[in-house]
Design a protein around this motif. Structure first.
Motif, PDB file in Angstrom:
ATOM      1  N   ALA B 161       0.920 -51.452  59.611  1.00 16.18           N
ATOM      2  CA  ALA B 161       0.064 -51.515  60.810  1.00 16.18           C
ATOM      3  C   ALA B 161       0.899 -51.845  62.046  1.00 16.18           C
ATOM      4  CB  ALA B 161      -1.031 -52.563  60.621  1.00 16.18           C
ATOM      5  N   VAL B 162       1.746 -52.857  61.923  1.00 15.05           N
ATOM      6  CA  VAL B 162       2.535 -53.279  63.088  1.00 15.05           C
ATOM      7  C   VAL B 162       3.579 -52.216  63.450  1.00 15.05           C
ATOM      8  CG1 VAL B 162       4.148 -55.025  63.930  1.00 15.05           C
ATOM      9  CG2 VAL B 162       2.121 -55.731  62.708  1.00 15.05           C
ATOM     10  N   SER B 163       4.166 -51.565  62.442  1.00 11.95           N
ATOM     11  CA  SER B 163       5.137 -50.516  62.761  1.00 11.95           C
ATOM     12  C   SER B 163       4.462 -49.345  63.460  1.00 11.95           C
ATOM     13  CB  SER B 163       5.816 -49.955  61.518  1.00 11.95           C
ATOM     14  OG  SER B 163       6.112 -50.941  60.615  1.00 11.95           O
ATOM     15  N   THR B 167       3.676 -52.451  68.522  1.00 12.39           N
ATOM     16  CA  THR B 167       3.486 -53.574  69.429  1.00 12.39           C
ATOM     17  C   THR B 167       4.602 -54.578  69.199  1.00 12.39           C
ATOM     18  OG1 THR B 167       1.547 -53.775  68.053  1.00 12.39           O
ATOM     19  CG2 THR B 167       1.319 -54.471  70.327  1.00 12.39           C
ATOM     20  N   ASN B 168       5.334 -54.387  68.078  1.00 19.48           N
ATOM     21  CA  ASN B 168       6.344 -55.394  67.777  1.00 19.48           C
ATOM     22  C   ASN B 168       7.408 -55.368  68.848  1.00 19.48           C
ATOM     23  OD1 ASN B 168       7.029 -52.875  66.665  1.00 19.48           O
ATOM     24  ND2 ASN B 168       8.705 -53.833  65.594  1.00 19.48           N
ATOM     25  N   GLU B 169       7.671 -56.526  69.372  1.00 20.10           N
ATOM     26  CA  GLU B 169       8.586 -56.628  70.481  1.00 20.10           C
ATOM     27  C   GLU B 169      10.009 -56.570  69.971  1.00 20.10           C
ATOM     28  OE1 GLU B 169       6.012 -58.831  70.024  1.00 20.10           O
ATOM     29  OE2 GLU B 169       4.737 -57.712  71.404  1.00 20.10           O
ATOM     30  N   GLU B 170      10.898 -56.244  70.876  1.00 23.78           N
ATOM     31  CA  GLU B 170      12.300 -56.203  70.524  1.00 23.78           C
ATOM     32  C   GLU B 170      12.716 -57.506  69.864  1.00 23.78           C
ATOM     33  OE1 GLU B 170      16.016 -54.703  72.920  1.00 23.78           O
ATOM     34  OE2 GLU B 170      14.154 -54.790  74.073  1.00 23.78           O
ATOM     35  N   GLU B 171      13.568 -57.396  68.909  1.00 23.43           N
ATOM     36  CA  GLU B 171      14.068 -58.561  68.191  1.00 23.43           C
ATOM     37  C   GLU B 171      13.007 -59.224  67.320  1.00 23.43           C
ATOM     38  OE1 GLU B 171      16.321 -61.328  70.473  1.00 23.43           O
ATOM     39  OE2 GLU B 171      17.298 -59.741  71.574  1.00 23.43           O
ATOM     40  N   VAL B 379      -0.148 -59.725  64.933  1.00 22.70           N
ATOM     41  CA  VAL B 379      -0.995 -58.973  63.997  1.00 22.70           C
ATOM     42  C   VAL B 379      -2.295 -58.528  64.676  1.00 22.70           C
ATOM     43  CG1 VAL B 379      -2.364 -59.176  61.890  1.00 22.70           C
ATOM     44  CG2 VAL B 379      -0.024 -60.036  61.943  1.00 22.70           C
ATOM     45  N   ALA B 380      -2.918 -59.431  65.396  1.00 23.00           N
ATOM     46  CA  ALA B 380      -4.172 -59.075  66.064  1.00 23.00           C
ATOM     47  C   ALA B 380      -3.918 -58.045  67.160  1.00 23.00           C
ATOM     48  CB  ALA B 380      -4.821 -60.323  66.643  1.00 23.00           C
ATOM     49  N   ARG B 381      -2.831 -58.244  67.905  1.00 20.16           N
ATOM     50  CA  ARG B 381      -2.542 -57.299  68.994  1.00 20.16           C
ATOM     51  C   ARG B 381      -2.260 -55.903  68.462  1.00 20.16           C
ATOM     52  NH1 ARG B 381       1.926 -58.669  71.067  1.00 20.16           N
ATOM     53  NH2 ARG B 381       2.280 -60.801  70.366  1.00 20.16           N
ATOM     54  N   ALA B 382      -1.572 -55.823  67.341  1.00 16.42           N
ATOM     55  CA  ALA B 382      -1.286 -54.515  66.748  1.00 16.42           C
ATOM     56  C   ALA B 382      -2.589 -53.810  66.397  1.00 16.42           C
ATOM     57  CB  ALA B 382      -0.422 -54.676  65.511  1.00 16.42           C
ATOM     58  N   CYS B 440      -1.260 -54.208  75.142  1.00 16.96           N
ATOM     59  CA  CYS B 440      -1.425 -54.903  73.859  1.00 16.96           C
ATOM     60  C   CYS B 440      -0.210 -55.756  73.512  1.00 16.96           C
ATOM     61  CB  CYS B 440      -1.656 -53.900  72.735  1.00 16.96           C
ATOM     62  SG  CYS B 440      -3.240 -53.075  72.842  1.00 16.96           S
ATOM     63  N   ALA B 441       0.853 -55.645  74.272  1.00 16.44           N
ATOM     64  CA  ALA B 441       2.068 -56.404  73.959  1.00 16.44           C
ATOM     65  C   ALA B 441       1.900 -57.863  74.376  1.00 16.44           C
ATOM     66  CB  ALA B 441       3.253 -55.794  74.687  1.00 16.44           C
ATOM     67  N   ASN B 442       2.797 -58.721  73.944  1.00 12.25           N
ATOM     68  CA  ASN B 442       2.731 -60.110  74.400  1.00 12.25           C
ATOM     69  C   ASN B 442       2.915 -60.125  75.919  1.00 12.25           C
ATOM     70  OD1 ASN B 442       5.539 -60.836  75.287  1.00 12.25           O
ATOM     71  ND2 ASN B 442       5.995 -60.188  73.216  1.00 12.25           N
ATOM     72  N   THR B 443       2.317 -61.108  76.571  1.00 13.61           N
ATOM     73  CA  THR B 443       2.236 -61.033  78.032  1.00 13.61           C
ATOM     74  C   THR B 443       3.612 -61.033  78.716  1.00 13.61           C
ATOM     75  OG1 THR B 443       1.740 -63.379  77.963  1.00 13.61           O
ATOM     76  CG2 THR B 443      -0.086 -61.901  78.404  1.00 13.61           C
TER      77      THR B 443
END
Lengths: 190, 725
Positions: B161-163, B167-171, B379-382, B440-443
């Motif tokens: 789901a996350v891939s 939405t997964n941020e760098e690093e 997880v929720a953001r994804a 949807c990414a972290n702020t």
């Protein structure tokens, strides 16, 4: 906690050789969370000895700043890697003096800006750099190994009016900035 | 590269543990290295031109426990750990202590999983479990086996789901599964297996209750463990744990159903998950009382309800093979914190599931922004992102062109217009997808990306304008066709402008949430917000007028139309809403400017640069995108320079905002979120009005006054408080 001492007794010195290296390493090891190998210290002090300063009180090393400068995406940029003052000597302007000396050399060497990272929780450092004219340019999500976010702080030196006529090109040149290989570091508490 | 020379003190090659592969042959080079080392003194290094900062930082000091994670490993390999009895099966021949150990494993998994979601690596958290790493070994232990399967299946579902959402941020380590056995044959049947275990447990529970109440047992059921008086407690503790896993896996599966069709069902499973979490907490006391080991006292260190260390976990096992950089020791969340984390995650997922899938663009946009207020984790953001954009359509239902037409207030038929085949129009659709992703990414990451995509929106505007002109000349031959095309183009262009200003506004506002501005900079930030808001309100208004204009034209004769406009024209509520913000930001900007001018506070002064450099840095991306035209440091200083408490009718800004906010309540009676926002605005306006009055009366005469700004009533609009120091 704070020691009674006369600020005029603090002596500032530019890095001047191998004998200073253990002093710097001890201070950083003692006060910062991130572990650095000796190669990291050598990388900085051998290439930019003129940007590293130490503060002494009656012969004892109580503070240090370690920096670099170089081209970063078409900008000549200074970078403050480590700034440490012994806990009992904080709050008396030693860090400000150390870092100001480095910034002055950077400015005279033609740097256009100076950057660094600081933990978002490190109010002392943020206030210090704020007074020097740094802005919090961006927040770096979970930047440190302990999961804490960092601010990327930036100080821009005065320059001629910016020209945005070819701005679209310059933006396109800029790739994502997060992974620019700068080390996580910088913690001082004032 | 180097050869073992066989001479000197070189012993038999160490390669028994490192077998030669297809492309690699391993030799022991210790002696060669040893001789080479004689040429270097301690701490010396050979520096080449390619020795940069990254290389320096990547250098490891061997045997330094802070850096060399290898030296703290207990076992060299999983097999060695198993041989040494680190993960026995059964966990104990005493069936009671076997079940206790399994419960500890279940709890520790929860702590591991939460730590993984919060940024730890899978290898060092969930997959530090030896049982998980050797799937076939657990098959004789039905309970542990089914639990391991559902854990692997859950991790696998989340990684994909996350891939997919990206939405997964760098690093972010989340999706890095290295060589871990994430997908194991048979894991897809985990639900039926866990269901069977659930049924057995139910029978055991029933049987023990019957025995206690002296009723006859209908069938012969083997108890879970040997102590009859503890049977009920252990049955319950295991049941709620496996049921939580079952429902959680269901939640994830339902969330992935196309077009949001599984949301209703997901909500039901979320409720079940939450109730099982509560049951788990209730079993803590029982498990602690009957624990067979010395318990950990510190609540923050406890990764199990019982307080016992779990059997079968070793976080250093994967450290040699797994990570791209040397892994450092990580601190696991405690079991209690893990439960809290899952509660929060389920709450966030519930908010997502409750969304109406409103096919209106603005609705979707506000939905994401509102969910972000709860600061959802990865997880929720994804999952928000996966819900919003599926198969290149909004919720997998509505084509992006249709969404754009609706957002641009075009009539229903416009969505079938041929212009959607135009390359630039399709690119606009892509920009929309990107925008959803960014939101949807972290702020922290979101703000950086928003700043960058502003340029894309500027460019697409120019491209669309050119494309529309070309289409106009080439394809539209009749006047009816020309009229329609002209209309579509006009609406879309205005909407693109409006959207661009919306992005600029969000970029500026997020700066407050991320604490990027110091109080000294608030004046310039509110000035910028003020001028962006004016443009945004202008574009929104124009868009609405354009659409009203068309519909009126259709229904009325020209004479009546002109008369009507004069007679019953009202500023639309959406525009008035923005007007509220305009007044508040203007009021704040002027209050700060007066304080600077009269009290000499909140000034940006430093030894190395001036306020102009701060301005340039904060607004560089907006300035480069000409948002808005002619906004410059000069125009800011000009506005600010002549602002004084005495000379400006600034009181009215806050009063006006308050008045409009009150009036608007009726227009948004059915929208609790907007009503809440209006209430906040009213509070900010009211408090600032009071503070301002006080300052005007006392002002520069009172140097002992202490003025501070905080965000107690609104995340972006500050509230001033005045105190005597």
């Amino acid at each position: 906690m704070a020691l009674e001492f006369d600020t005029s007794d603090i002596e500032y010195m530019s890095y001047s050789g191998e004998h200073h290296l253990p002093l710097i390493m001890n201070l950083v090891d003692q006060e910062l969370s991130e572990p650095y190998s000796i190669f990291t210290y050598r990388y900085f002090v051998y290439l930019w000895p003129n940007l590293s300063f130490l503060a002494f009180h009656k012969g004892k090393c109580v503070g240090t700043v370690v920096c670099k400068m170089g081209d970063h995406r078409h900008t000549f940029r200074g970078y403050i890697a480590m700034l440490v003052v012994l806990n009992s000597y904080r709050g008396r302007g030693i860090a400000t003096e150390l870092v100001s000396r480095s910034i002055k050399v950077m400015m005279e060497s033609g740097c256009e800006e100076v950057t660094l990272e600081a933990e978002v929780t490190n109010k002392g450092a943020l206030a210090l750099y704020g007074r020097l004219g740094f802005i919090r340019a961006k927040r770096l999500f979970r930047y440190y190994l302990n999961g804490v976010d960092a601010f990327r702080l930036k100080l821009l030196f005065p320059r001629p009016e910016p020209d945005y006529s070819d701005s679209i090109k310059s933006i396109a040149d800029e790739s994502e900035e997060h992974g620019d290989g700068m080390p996580p570091e910088e913690r001082i508490i004032q | 590269m180097a050869e073992a020379d066989g001479g000197g003190d070189a012993k038999a090659p160490l390669c028994s543990s490192i077998p030669s592969g297809k492309d690699a042959v391993w030799f022991d080079v210790s002696s060669l290295l040893h001789r080479a080392c004689h040429d270097l003194r301690n701490d010396e290094l050979i520096s080449g031109e390619n020795f940069n900062l990254f290389a320096a930082l990547s250098a490891l000091e061997i045997m330094d426990p802070k850096m060399d994670s290898g030296i703290v490993s207990t076992y060299y390999s999983v097999d060695e750990a198993i041989e040494n009895g680190a993960a026995p099966i059964p966990l104990s021949f005493d069936r009671t202590s076997d079940i206790q150990c399994v419960i500890d494993i279940m709890d520790h998994f929860l702590a591991c999983e939460a730590t993984w979601h919060k940024g730890g690596s899978l290898a060092q958290t969930v997959f530090s479990c030896i049982y998980l790493l050797r799937p076939e070994r657990t098959s004789s232990h039905a309970l542990l086996h089914s639990f391991c399967r559902v854990i692997r299946a859950t991790c696998s579902a989340l990684v994909s789901a996350v891939s997919e959402a990206r939405t997964n941020e760098e690093e972010d380590l989340f999706t890095m599964a290295y060589g871990l056995p994430l997908k194991v044959n048979g894991d897809e049947k985990c639900l039926s297996m866990i269901h069977a275990v659930d049924e057995t447990l139910c029978r055991q529970l029933k049987a023990c209750k019957a025995t206690v109440s002296k009723k006859t047992v209908l069938e012969d059921v083997e108890p879970l463990q040997i102590h009859l008086d503890l049977e009920e407690g252990f049955c319950k503790a295991v049941l709620c744990r496996i049921r939580f896993r079952k429902h959680f896996y269901h939640v994830l599966t339902c969330l992935r159903k196309p077009q949001g069709r599984g949301l209703e069902l997901a909500k039901k499973h979320i409720i079940s998950c939450l109730s099982e979490l509560d049951s788990m907490l209730k079993t803590e006391e029982f498990l602690r009382q009957h624990s067979a080991c010395g318990t950990v006292e510190n609540e923050d260190e406890k990764t199990t309800a019982s307080g016992c260390q779990p059997v079968g976990f070793d976080s250093t096992l994967n450290s040699r093979s797994a990570a791209p950089t040397p892994p450092r020791a990580i601190k696991l969340l405690s079991w209690k914190r893990a439960v809290d984390y899952f509660r929060k995650l389920l709450h966030d997922l519930d908010v997502i599931c409750s969304y109406s899938l409103d096919p209106v663009f603005e609705g979707a946009l506000r939905f994401v922004v509102d969910v972000q207020k709860f600061q959802p984790d990865l997880v929720a953001r994804a999952h928000i992102q996966l819900l919003l954009v599926q198969d290149g359509k909004l919720y997998g239902r509505e084509s992006l062109f249709a969404v754009i037409c609706k957002a641009a207030l075009l009539p229903e038929g416009a969505k079938n217009h041929d212009i959607q085949k135009n390359e630039s129009v399709q690119q606009l659709g892509q920009l929309l997808i990107t925008l959803f992703g960014v939101l949807c990414a972290n702020t922290a990451w979101q703000r950086r990306k928003l700043g960058k995509i502003l340029q894309d929106w500027q460019i697409i505007y120019v491209q669309l304008e050119l494309a529309f002109r070309k289409e106009f000349g080439e394809t539209a031959s009749t006047s009816v066709e020309q009229d329609l095309l002209l209309k579509v183009c006009k609406h879309i262009l205005i909407w693109v402008e409006e959207q661009t200003y919306w992005i600029a506004l969000r970029f500026l506002m997020l700066g407050f949430e991320l604490e990027l501005y110091s109080t000294d900079e608030y004046c310039m930030v509110y000035w910028y917000i003020y001028i962006i808001l004016i443009k945004l309100a202008e574009k929104t208004h124009l868009k609405i007028m354009l659409s009203n204009d068309s519909s009126r034209r259709k229904s009325k004769k020209k004479k009546d139309f002109v008369k009507d406009v004069v007679k019953d024209y009202h500023v639309p509520p959406a525009v008035l809403f923005l007007q509220c913000y305009i007044h508040i930001s203007q009021g704040l900007m002027m209050m700060l400017a007066s304080l600077r001018n009269e009290n000499n506070i909140f000034l940006c002064q430093g030894p190395f640069n001036t306020e102009q450099e701060r301005f340039v840095q904060h607004f560089e991306l907006l300035q480069k995108a000409c948002l808005p035209d002619h906004a410059s440091f000069f125009s800011f200083t000009e506005t600010v320079a002549n602002t004084h408490f005495s000379t400006l009718p600034i009181h009215n800004c806050f009063k006006d905002a308050q008045k409009i906010a009150k009036e608007l309540r009726g227009s948004f009676a059915n929208d609790p979120d907007r009503l809440g926002e209006l209430r906040q605005i009213e509070q900010v306006a009211e408090h600032n009005y009071v503070a301002l009055n006080l300052l005007c009366r006392l002002g520069s005469l009172e140097p002992s006054l202490k003025i501070s700004f905080d965000f107690i009533h609104h995340p972006h609009f500050a509230t001033a408080s005045v105190k005597r120091s």
